[in-house]
Design an enzyme around this catalytic site. Structure first.
Site, PDB file in Angstrom:
ATOM      1  N   GLY A  46       0.852  -1.188   0.000  1.00  0.00           N
ATOM      2  CA  GLY A  46       0.000   0.000   0.000  1.00  0.00           C
ATOM      3  C   GLY A  46       0.885   1.234   0.000  1.00  0.00           C
ATOM      4  O   GLY A  46       1.845   1.326   0.789  1.00  0.00           O
ATOM      5  N   ALA A  47       0.560   2.165  -0.891  1.00  0.00           N
ATOM      6  CA  ALA A  47       1.435   3.328  -1.096  1.00  0.00           C
ATOM      7  C   ALA A  47       1.752   4.087   0.196  1.00  0.00           C
ATOM      8  O   ALA A  47       2.901   4.494   0.413  1.00  0.00           O
ATOM      9  CB  ALA A  47       0.780   4.258  -2.111  1.00  0.00           C
ATOM     10  N   ARG A  74       9.872  -0.096  -5.530  1.00  0.00           N
ATOM     11  CA  ARG A  74       8.684  -0.400  -6.355  1.00  0.00           C
ATOM     12  C   ARG A  74       8.518   0.760  -7.329  1.00  0.00           C
ATOM     13  O   ARG A  74       8.508   1.917  -6.916  1.00  0.00           O
ATOM     14  CB  ARG A  74       7.443  -0.602  -5.478  1.00  0.00           C
ATOM     15  CG  ARG A  74       7.538  -1.911  -4.686  1.00  0.00           C
ATOM     16  CD  ARG A  74       6.222  -2.331  -4.102  1.00  0.00           C
ATOM     17  NE  ARG A  74       5.286  -2.815  -5.089  1.00  0.00           N
ATOM     18  CZ  ARG A  74       4.010  -3.092  -4.793  1.00  0.00           C
ATOM     19  NH1 ARG A  74       3.561  -2.909  -3.570  1.00  0.00           N
ATOM     20  NH2 ARG A  74       3.195  -3.540  -5.733  1.00  0.00           N
ATOM     21  N   CYS A 114      -8.368  -4.832  -3.299  1.00  0.00           N
ATOM     22  CA  CYS A 114      -7.033  -4.739  -2.717  1.00  0.00           C
ATOM     23  C   CYS A 114      -7.076  -4.223  -1.267  1.00  0.00           C
ATOM     24  O   CYS A 114      -8.102  -4.333  -0.591  1.00  0.00           O
ATOM     25  CB  CYS A 114      -6.124  -3.864  -3.576  1.00  0.00           C
ATOM     26  SG  CYS A 114      -4.364  -4.116  -3.218  1.00  0.00           S
ATOM     27  N   ASP A 170      -2.213   4.435  -6.246  1.00  0.00           N
ATOM     28  CA  ASP A 170      -0.752   4.468  -6.127  1.00  0.00           C
ATOM     29  C   ASP A 170      -0.212   5.712  -6.788  1.00  0.00           C
ATOM     30  O   ASP A 170       0.722   6.325  -6.286  1.00  0.00           O
ATOM     31  CB  ASP A 170      -0.149   3.195  -6.729  1.00  0.00           C
ATOM     32  CG  ASP A 170      -0.387   2.031  -5.799  1.00  0.00           C
ATOM     33  OD1 ASP A 170       0.442   1.799  -4.911  1.00  0.00           O
ATOM     34  OD2 ASP A 170      -1.459   1.408  -5.906  1.00  0.00           O
TER      35      ASP A 170
HETATM   36  C1  RUB Z   1      -1.933  -1.581  -2.986  1.00  0.00           C
HETATM   37  C2  RUB Z   1      -2.912  -0.711  -3.679  1.00  0.00           C
HETATM   38  C3  RUB Z   1      -3.559   0.368  -2.847  1.00  0.00           C
HETATM   39  C4  RUB Z   1      -2.778   1.670  -2.993  1.00  0.00           C
HETATM   40  C5  RUB Z   1      -3.235   2.725  -1.999  1.00  0.00           C
HETATM   41  O1  RUB Z   1      -1.178  -2.372  -3.887  1.00  0.00           O
HETATM   42  O2  RUB Z   1      -3.142  -0.789  -4.869  1.00  0.00           O
HETATM   43  O3  RUB Z   1      -4.866   0.597  -3.285  1.00  0.00           O
HETATM   44  O4  RUB Z   1      -1.400   1.438  -2.784  1.00  0.00           O
HETATM   45  O5  RUB Z   1      -2.955   2.313  -0.691  1.00  0.00           O
HETATM   46  P1  RUB Z   1       0.006  -3.279  -3.324  1.00  0.00           P
HETATM   47  P2  RUB Z   1      -2.984   3.326   0.546  1.00  0.00           P
HETATM   48  O6  RUB Z   1      -0.599  -4.240  -2.353  1.00  0.00           O
HETATM   49  O7  RUB Z   1       0.590  -3.948  -4.535  1.00  0.00           O
HETATM   50  O8  RUB Z   1       1.005  -2.371  -2.651  1.00  0.00           O
HETATM   51  O9  RUB Z   1      -4.327   3.923   0.593  1.00  0.00           O
HETATM   52  O10 RUB Z   1      -2.684   2.430   1.711  1.00  0.00           O
HETATM   53  O11 RUB Z   1      -1.933   4.345   0.307  1.00  0.00           O
END
Ligand code: RUB
Length: 323
Positions: free
Chosen positions: A30-31, A72, A139, A206
């Site tokens: 997650g970003a 990433r 996700c 992201d």
């Molecule tokens: C995670 C993903 C999330 C965004 C936003 O992909 O697509 O929707 O990163 O996350 P992965 P957040 O599991 O491949 O990292 O809201 O936590 O920033």
């Protein structure tokens, strides 16, 4: 046995190597979490540094930040976070010791600002959800989970796509269910079956680009397209540091391609397995972006951010870490 070996190996690893490894393997995913953990790691590595001179310290910092910067490829928030830290120690005349302190303070400040943004996003996001709503997600996005938890009383149920191949949808399902929200976990290919019952499709992001398009977990675009069919509104929840300024200057955001083994571990050799981590959703499909500044149509937010960042003179700075 294997776990013991892994544990020992990771205990031996330095802070940066360990964090890079956890980001690459999606132990940290997650970003938002990726940005936060990278900042923490750089500040920690800085505080543990034995560099005696400012030059040595900066060199070490640059080496560490490059490892994280490229951990990433589709992560503007990670890149933005690293640039903030780099800028904080760029002033001439600082000693290595002063840089350590500045890095730590900048990291603390980054976390504080992120928390402030989160509080605002939770308010805006929860406010827009109508009472009795059913929601579809994909996700795992910390921001989406936090908004839905805040809106808990207005939510009838949340459908979570499991999100092959690494099943981050299970993390979302668990967190929402632990918060007392009624959750259904579905296979990704069941999205259209449940979509007619859903008022909203909520996803994270992201990357947010100059034309208002959003890059998020693979599968987001196909559900967003389906949303039009069922009059389900697709809202994207994201902090504005996911905006990639270089996209204004024609730089395309790369889409990460991951190890095919995540999709099919022992696929026959003749079959080429593709594993795109993300896809790009058209701004036209998105009802609104919920961010710390409010809720905006994607294109309006992109031009607002362009004005805010006053990019014209400094755009080169966004293209390379080395500069
Ligand atoms: C995670 C993903 C999330 C965004 C936003 O992909 O697509 O929707 O990163 O996350 P992965 P957040 O599991 O491949 O990292 O809201 O936590 O920033």
């Amino acid at each position: 046995m294997q776990i013991g070996v892994e544990k020992k190996r990771s205990e031996k690893m330095g802070t940066i190597q360990k964090t890079v490894r956890e980001i690459k393997s999606l132990k940290i995913q997650g970003a938002s979490k990726i940005g936060e953990k990278a900042v923490e790691a750089l500040a920690k590595a800085g505080s543990e540094s034995s560099a005696k001179t400012a030059e040595e310290f900066r060199k070490e910092f640059l080496k560490n930040s490059k490892l994280l910067f490229y951990a990433r490829p589709t992560e503007p928030a990670l890149r933005a976070a690293i640039r903030i830290l780099r800028k904080s120690i760029s002033r001439e005349g600082l000693s290595a010791q002063e840089m350590k302190t500045i890095l730590r303070k900048t990291a603390e400040n980054y976390e504080k600002e992120w928390q402030n943004s989160l509080e605002k996003i939770k308010e805006y996001g929860a406010e827009l959800i109508e009472p009795g709503s059913t929601i579809l997600t994909l996700c795992h996005s910390t921001l989406v989970v936090e908004v839905l938890k805040k809106a808990k009383k207005k939510i009838k149920a949340v459908y979570c796509c499991e999100t092959r191949p690494l099943y981050q949808g299970r993390i979302t399902a668990k967190e929402l269910s632990d918060a007392g929200i009624k959750v259904f976990l579905i296979a990704d290919n069941a999205a259209s079956t449940v979509l007619k019952k859903c008022d909203y499709f909520f996803t994270g992001a992201d990357a947010f680009l100059a034309d208002g398009d959003v890059i998020n977990k693979i599968g987001t675009k196909q559900i967003s397209l389906l949303c039009k069919n069922y009059s389900t509104k697709h809202y994207v929840v994201c902090t504005t540091n996911k905006f990639e300024p270089a996209s204004f200057f024609g730089k395309d955001e790369p889409i990460e391609e991951r190890n095919p083994k995540e999709v099919w571990e022992k696929a026959p050799k003749k079959i080429k397995v593709l594993n795109h981590a993300f896809d790009r959703t058209d701004s036209q499909l998105i009802e609104g972006i919920v961010c710390e500044l409010g809720i905006f149509p994607p294109e309006a937010l992109a031009s607002k951010l362009y004005d805010k960042l006053k990019l014209e003179d400094s755009h080169e700075d966004f293209l390379h870490l080395e500069k």
